[in-house]
Design a protein around this motif. Structure first.
Motif, mmCIF file in Angstrom:
data_model
loop_
_atom_site.group_PDB
_atom_site.id
_atom_site.type_symbol
_atom_site.label_atom_id
_atom_site.label_comp_id
_atom_site.label_asym_id
_atom_site.label_seq_id
_atom_site.Cartn_x
_atom_site.Cartn_y
_atom_site.Cartn_z
ATOM 1 N N GLU A 75 12.805 49.902 56.992
ATOM 2 C CA GLU A 75 12.084 49.432 55.809
ATOM 3 C C GLU A 75 12.763 48.187 55.238
ATOM 4 N N VAL A 98 8.135 47.299 52.123
ATOM 5 C CA VAL A 98 8.144 48.147 50.927
ATOM 6 C C VAL A 98 8.208 47.167 49.749
ATOM 7 N N ALA A 117 13.675 51.706 45.006
ATOM 8 C CA ALA A 117 12.847 51.759 46.225
ATOM 9 C C ALA A 117 13.672 51.968 47.495
ATOM 10 N N ILE A 118 14.996 51.966 47.358
ATOM 11 C CA ILE A 118 15.859 52.107 48.538
ATOM 12 C C ILE A 118 15.822 53.539 49.069
ATOM 13 N N THR A 119 15.644 53.658 50.394
ATOM 14 C CA THR A 119 15.659 54.968 51.063
ATOM 15 C C THR A 119 16.685 54.897 52.201
ATOM 16 N N PRO A 120 16.932 56.020 52.883
ATOM 17 C CA PRO A 120 17.861 55.952 54.025
ATOM 18 C C PRO A 120 17.382 55.010 55.136
ATOM 19 N N ARG A 121 16.072 54.683 55.142
ATOM 20 C CA ARG A 121 15.554 53.779 56.180
ATOM 21 C C ARG A 121 15.610 52.311 55.793
ATOM 22 N N THR A 122 15.952 52.028 54.537
ATOM 23 C CA THR A 122 15.987 50.635 54.089
ATOM 24 C C THR A 122 17.100 49.880 54.809
ATOM 25 N N TYR A 147 24.553 49.525 49.207
ATOM 26 C CA TYR A 147 23.705 50.289 50.135
ATOM 27 C C TYR A 147 23.773 49.755 51.569
#
Ligand SMILES: *Cc1c(COP(=O)(O)O)cnc(C)c1O
Length: 373
Positions: A75, A98, A117-122, A147
């Motif tokens: 992402e 995103v 909006a940060i996820t483990p996939r970012t 991150y």
């Protein structure tokens, strides 16, 4: 009747035109010595960082994503208020765009919303410096390092802009610039990418030209899938002529912006309900002078009425997530309300190097009449 005042216009001086003619007569018109010289001058300006030129700003961002190894399943966070290129490059490499909503004052990414909006996939953030206005660069890079995200700065509009006295591009991760015809300096079409090290530069060169790696005595080999993105010496000759005038161009744009504020007066927002941009004459290169219209007038109405005064108005930008291609990916109205409002009501007033203070005054008079009359 007044002559037509466009919202933007490039200024190419006679020395640049002569240099282009020399290049055309030289027998070498594709990438060559002019490109090398342009890259060297850009590198000096960016504090010695490595710079490679390309035939667009768009491809520099796509190539930066490829160098960072970003693709399917990853992402990338960006803003809905930009030229669609910013999000298209994320799709080009197979990654997932995103969006995060914008700050209504700066019209740039709201960094609180980026963080949310940060996820483990970012894997990366692509911030955009709309109108040449940088973000809070300290905070941006603090988030990136917290991150472990790459940053591909879409500084397409930000050549000449600074942060704490340092040029945008002279620090940070990947920094992408465009030299498209309407940008503060142009090569007619073109762009450049500021890179971090020699390894990235080698990869950038491969992606720029068919993945060709030069291997000395036994000729060439190809080890990655590259495209055809090299800048010509003709374009670089224009770029060199323009780059020599960057400081002058930035100073003039800041002066014109200052004049807009002076002529509109401190009661403009209150009287008209329109929103002016933040008054910043230190960091911003004033690529655009944008106002957000009051809800009492639509953008087409405003553009039409300004046209009656022979004044051109630009429109930057419609929210990317509401384009058909992006709606088909699941984005819809209501997701980023600030971007949607700004994207509906934002207009770019005339702003370019060769403009005069009288042109600013003429625009302000027309605008008062259109918004208050
Ligand atoms: C101009 C621009 C681009 C694209 O640059 P090209 O050189 O036209 O490919 C991307 N993002 C923003 C914000 C721009 O203004």
């Amino acid at each position: 009747m007044n002559t037509f005042l466009p919202f933007s216009k490039p200024t190419i001086d006679e020395a640049t035109i002569a240099s282009v003619a020399d290049t055309l007569r030289s027998g070498w018109i594709t990438s060559g010595p002019k490109v090398a010289e342009f890259e060297k001058q850009l590198s000096d300006y960016f504090g010695g960082r490595i710079v490679r030129t390309f035939n667009s700003g768009t491809c520099t961002m796509e190539i930066a994503l490829r160098i960072a190894g970003i693709g399917a399943g990853d992402e990338v966070i960006t803003t809905p208020i930009s030229w669609v290129a910013t999000a298209n490059v994320i799709l080009e490499v197979g990654a997932t765009p995103v969006f995060a909503d914008i700050d209504p004052v700066t019209r740039n990414l709201d960094l609180d919303k980026v963080e949310a909006a940060i996820t483990p996939r970012t894997k990366a953030i692509i911030p955009v410096y709309l109108a040449g206005r940088p973000l809070d660069m300290d905070r941006l890079y603090a988030i990136a390092s917290k991150y472990k995200l790459r940053v591909i700065e879409d500084a397409a509009q930000a050549i000449g802009s600074t942060w704490q006295g340092k040029p945008i591009g002279s620090f940070g991760d990947f920094v992408s610039f465009s030299f498209q015809a309407n940008k503060n300096i142009t090569t007619s079409e073109g762009g450049c990418l500021v890179l971090n090290n020699a390894e990235e530069a080698t990869l950038a060169e491969k992606y720029r030209l068919q993945g060709v790696s030069r291997s000395g005595w036994d000729g060439i080999d190809v080890d990655v899938l590259g495209g055809k993105y090299n800048m010509t010496d003709i374009a670089a000759a224009i770029g060199l002529g323009q780059f020599a005038q960057l400081d002058k161009i930035t100073a003039q744009r800041r002066k014109l912006a200052q004049h807009y504020f002076k002529i509109l007066g401190s009661d403009f927002e209150e009287k008209t309900g329109a929103q002016l941009p933040p008054e910043d004459f230190k960091n911003t290169n004033w690529h655009l002078f944008q106002i957000v219209l009051p809800d009492s007038i639509t953008r087409p109405q405003f553009m039409e009425r300004m046209k009656a005064f022979n004044i051109g108005v630009g429109f930057h930008y419609a929210p990317i997530h509401l384009f058909k291609l992006y709606r088909e990916l699941g984005f819809k109205e209501g997701m980023y309300p600030i971007a949607e409002h700004v994207g509906k009501q934002i207009v770019s007033l005339p702003m370019y190097y060769a403009m005069t203070e009288a042109d600013v005054e003429r625009t302000c008079v027309a605008m008062r009449e259109v918004l208050q009359g």
